[in-house]
Design a protein around this motif. Structure first.
Motif, mmCIF file in Angstrom:
data_model
loop_
_atom_site.group_PDB
_atom_site.id
_atom_site.type_symbol
_atom_site.label_atom_id
_atom_site.label_comp_id
_atom_site.label_asym_id
_atom_site.label_seq_id
_atom_site.Cartn_x
_atom_site.Cartn_y
_atom_site.Cartn_z
ATOM 1 N N HIS A 97 48.259 43.605 30.154
ATOM 2 C CA HIS A 97 48.557 43.531 28.721
ATOM 3 C C HIS A 97 48.569 42.089 28.235
ATOM 4 O O HIS A 97 48.065 41.781 27.150
ATOM 5 C CB HIS A 97 49.920 44.173 28.441
ATOM 6 N N SER A 98 49.110 41.202 29.046
ATOM 7 C CA SER A 98 49.203 39.793 28.654
ATOM 8 C C SER A 98 48.025 38.971 29.166
ATOM 9 O O SER A 98 47.865 37.800 28.782
ATOM 10 C CB SER A 98 50.515 39.186 29.169
ATOM 11 N N TYR A 136 56.764 42.529 27.292
ATOM 12 C CA TYR A 136 56.630 43.938 27.674
ATOM 13 C C TYR A 136 57.829 44.742 27.176
ATOM 14 O O TYR A 136 58.904 44.724 27.782
ATOM 15 C CB TYR A 136 56.520 44.069 29.197
ATOM 16 N N ILE A 141 55.073 49.359 26.040
ATOM 17 C CA ILE A 141 54.069 48.788 26.938
ATOM 18 C C ILE A 141 54.326 49.210 28.378
ATOM 19 O O ILE A 141 53.404 49.544 29.122
ATOM 20 C CB ILE A 141 54.061 47.250 26.803
ATOM 21 N N ARG A 192 53.124 52.665 28.764
ATOM 22 C CA ARG A 192 51.664 52.725 28.829
ATOM 23 C C ARG A 192 51.177 52.403 30.237
ATOM 24 O O ARG A 192 50.269 53.050 30.760
ATOM 25 C CB ARG A 192 51.050 51.755 27.815
ATOM 26 N N MET A 206 44.793 48.253 30.350
ATOM 27 C CA MET A 206 46.031 47.955 29.620
ATOM 28 C C MET A 206 45.752 47.371 28.239
ATOM 29 O O MET A 206 46.505 47.606 27.292
ATOM 30 C CB MET A 206 46.911 46.995 30.420
ATOM 31 N N ALA A 207 44.697 46.601 28.104
ATOM 32 C CA ALA A 207 44.388 45.983 26.809
ATOM 33 C C ALA A 207 43.631 46.932 25.881
ATOM 34 O O ALA A 207 43.201 46.519 24.805
ATOM 35 C CB ALA A 207 43.574 44.709 27.023
ATOM 36 N N ASP A 208 43.482 48.192 26.290
ATOM 37 C CA ASP A 208 42.776 49.202 25.505
ATOM 38 C C ASP A 208 41.369 48.726 25.140
ATOM 39 O O ASP A 208 41.008 48.618 23.961
ATOM 40 C CB ASP A 208 43.564 49.538 24.234
#
Length: 270
Positions: free
Chosen positions: A115-116, A126, A130, A133, A169-171
């Motif tokens: 995500h990051s 987070y 998140i 997810r 994670m970042a879609d």
């Protein structure tokens, strides 16, 4: 003028390379490549070592500019947008890709770092949504039971699926898998193929590109095939039309026969 970030265009192509050539020290690595990938399509890329697969993927992933020609990624022409921002919409998975801090973190923590986009977890970023997810993505790739297990004790096949979950994670709008089955034994390969099948059903608009050397590793969801030979496109199109004895034999410089077994592909030398 410095390129500025522009939101990717979901109505445009996921990848469109037009007459793309890439040179290194005046030596062409790929030449006059024309290739288009639309959202929702699932491509496999075949070719011998040195055929130009890695170079083509580096352009498609907005990691490298072409020496000539035009490259459009996620509907935006390279050279007119900030590639660092564009890459946030592209998921990359490779066998040689190291997971962040493989010695200490759990699978769930490693997926969170997707995500990051960081090597180490940035806990302040987070929230519960998140974290949830990350848990759901581990479940999607068949690794829900591994969430709290340290990555260092996971098998190569389990790590491959954790890499996939992290990339999601970042879609992303585009997912590129560069030889994701390398080093996996047969059960691990089948688990990874099952994860890709589930992913295609769960995210029907996601465009994927899988690079492999072996027909047995082609996901059953694959819709299209790109064959590269000596840096040029040998064949491109719907896989049922392009995966032929003649083209595969030309691609690998060997007399090969293609087989279809159910929804899976295979080949052998005559």
């Amino acid at each position: 003028m410095k390129p500025v970030f522009v939101q990717p265009d979901p109505a445009g192509p996921a990848i469109e390379l037009t007459d793309v050539t890439v040179r290194a020290d005046r030596t062409p690595l790929i030449q006059h490549v024309n290739w288009r990938v639309d959202y929702g399509q699932h491509w496999v890329v075949l070719g011998r070592n040195g055929a130009g697969k890695t170079t083509t993927m580096s352009v498609a992933a907005a990691q490298r500019f072409p020496s000539s020609g035009t490259a459009v990624v996620l509907g935006r022409r390279m050279g007119t947008v900030d590639l660092r921002d564009l890459r946030t919409y592209i998921g990359l998975v490779g066998a040689a890709q190291r997971l962040p801090d493989e010695t200490g973190h759990t699978a769930h923590t490693v997926v969170l770092t997707g995500h990051s986009g960081s090597v180490l977890p940035l806990w302040e970023r987070y929230d519960d949504t998140i974290r949830d997810r990350a848990a759901k993505l581990l479940e999607l790739v068949g690794c829900a039971n591994l969430a709290e297990r340290p990555v260092r004790v996971l098998s190569q096949g389990e790590r491959a699926r954790v890499r996939l979950a992290r990339a999601l994670m970042a879609d992303p709008m585009l997912l590129i898998l560069d030889e994701p089955f390398a080093g996996l034994d047969l059960p691990a390969r089948e688990d990874m193929l099952a994860a890709l099948h589930t992913l295609a059903a769960a995210q029907p608009k996601l465009a994927t590109v899988t690079v492999t050397h072996h027909l047995e590793e082609i996901p059953v969801t694959t819709s299209h095939l790109l064959m590269l030979r000596a840096g040029t496109v040998l064949a491109a199109g719907p896989i049922a039309d392009t995966l032929t004895d003649a083209d595969l034999s030309d691609c690998f410089d060997r007399d090969l026969a293609v087989h279809r077994i159910g929804e899976r592909w295979a080949a052998h030398a005559r």
